[in-house]
Design a protein around this motif. Structure first.
Motif, PDB file in Angstrom:
ATOM      1  N   ASN A  67      14.922 -19.854 -65.538  1.00 39.55           N
ATOM      2  CA  ASN A  67      15.092 -21.037 -65.141  1.00 39.55           C
ATOM      3  C   ASN A  67      15.692 -21.870 -66.057  1.00 39.55           C
ATOM      4  N   ILE A  68      15.835 -21.568 -67.325  1.00 42.83           N
ATOM      5  CA  ILE A  68      16.695 -22.229 -68.219  1.00 42.83           C
ATOM      6  C   ILE A  68      18.256 -21.989 -68.238  1.00 42.83           C
ATOM      7  N   TYR A  69      18.594 -20.643 -68.022  1.00 42.73           N
ATOM      8  CA  TYR A  69      19.757 -20.338 -68.335  1.00 42.73           C
ATOM      9  C   TYR A  69      20.491 -19.773 -66.883  1.00 42.73           C
ATOM     10  N   TRP A  70      19.870 -20.182 -65.754  1.00 43.15           N
ATOM     11  CA  TRP A  70      20.375 -19.479 -64.760  1.00 43.15           C
ATOM     12  C   TRP A  70      21.903 -20.236 -64.215  1.00 43.15           C
ATOM     13  N   PRO A  71      22.111 -21.564 -64.650  1.00 44.39           N
ATOM     14  CA  PRO A  71      23.446 -22.114 -64.284  1.00 44.39           C
ATOM     15  C   PRO A  71      24.518 -21.326 -65.091  1.00 44.39           C
ATOM     16  N   TYR A  72      24.240 -20.969 -66.411  1.00 37.09           N
ATOM     17  CA  TYR A  72      25.229 -20.373 -67.323  1.00 37.09           C
ATOM     18  C   TYR A  72      25.502 -18.697 -66.860  1.00 37.09           C
ATOM     19  N   ILE A  73      24.398 -18.212 -66.251  1.00 40.66           N
ATOM     20  CA  ILE A  73      24.612 -16.712 -66.134  1.00 40.66           C
ATOM     21  C   ILE A  73      25.265 -16.517 -64.900  1.00 40.66           C
ATOM     22  N   VAL A  74      24.985 -17.502 -63.662  1.00 38.87           N
ATOM     23  CA  VAL A  74      25.760 -17.435 -62.624  1.00 38.87           C
ATOM     24  C   VAL A  74      26.945 -18.000 -62.634  1.00 38.87           C
ATOM     25  N   HIS A  94      25.352 -26.673 -64.174  1.00 33.98           N
ATOM     26  CA  HIS A  94      24.617 -27.591 -64.933  1.00 33.98           C
ATOM     27  C   HIS A  94      24.198 -28.834 -64.365  1.00 33.98           C
ATOM     28  N   TYR A  95      25.337 -29.372 -63.881  1.00 29.32           N
ATOM     29  CA  TYR A  95      25.030 -30.831 -63.185  1.00 29.32           C
ATOM     30  C   TYR A  95      24.101 -30.695 -61.932  1.00 29.32           C
ATOM     31  N   VAL A  96      24.175 -29.598 -60.978  1.00 29.11           N
ATOM     32  CA  VAL A  96      23.299 -29.248 -59.836  1.00 29.11           C
ATOM     33  C   VAL A  96      21.950 -29.251 -60.499  1.00 29.11           C
ATOM     34  N   GLN A  97      21.693 -28.376 -61.484  1.00 30.77           N
ATOM     35  CA  GLN A  97      20.234 -28.272 -62.101  1.00 30.77           C
ATOM     36  C   GLN A  97      19.855 -29.650 -62.553  1.00 30.77           C
TER      37      GLN A  97
END
Length: 117
Positions: free
Chosen positions: A24-31, A70-73
């Motif tokens: 939940n923390i790092y999904w924007p960066y992994i994707v 990151h903006y979407v999150q």
């Protein structure tokens, strides 16, 4: 015990000991890394070049996708926080709609078992 608390008391418990799961923390960066590399590969494939040539395309793709996700999150977190605040406010204004649940034993929840042969 949380099962004997009213809805208003449950709202006041807070998040002291909770922490977000890793994904939940790092999904924007992994994707974002995956999409960025794939973007560079697709551009190179479309222009008939070696798939991993032009490392700057991959780096720019990764940076762009990570920024967008990151903006979407952050927007999603803000939306969900506002939604929770609206629910919390409604429960505070209308406690009569949320009575304290009665405690039940596990044996009362099960239906009687009748063997079928």
């Amino acid at each position: 015990m949380a099962s004997s608390l009213s809805a208003y008391e449950l709202l006041k418990l807070g998040d002291e000991d909770r922490k977000k799961p890793f994904l939940n923390i790092y999904w924007p960066y992994i994707v974002g890394v995956g999409f960025g590399i794939c973007t560079g590969v697709c551009i190179n494939f479309g222009t008939r070049r070696p798939l991993f040539s032009g490392i700057q395309k991959h780096i720019i793709g990764v940076a762009t996708w990570c920024t967008i996700l990151h903006y979407v999150q952050n927007r999603r977190d803000d939306y969900l926080a506002e939604k929770d605040a609206v629910y919390r406010h409604y429960v505070e204004l209308h406690p009569e709609d949320f009575p304290t649940p009665e405690r039940k034993k596990i044996g009362d929840l099960f239906e009687p078992w009748i063997p079928i042969r």
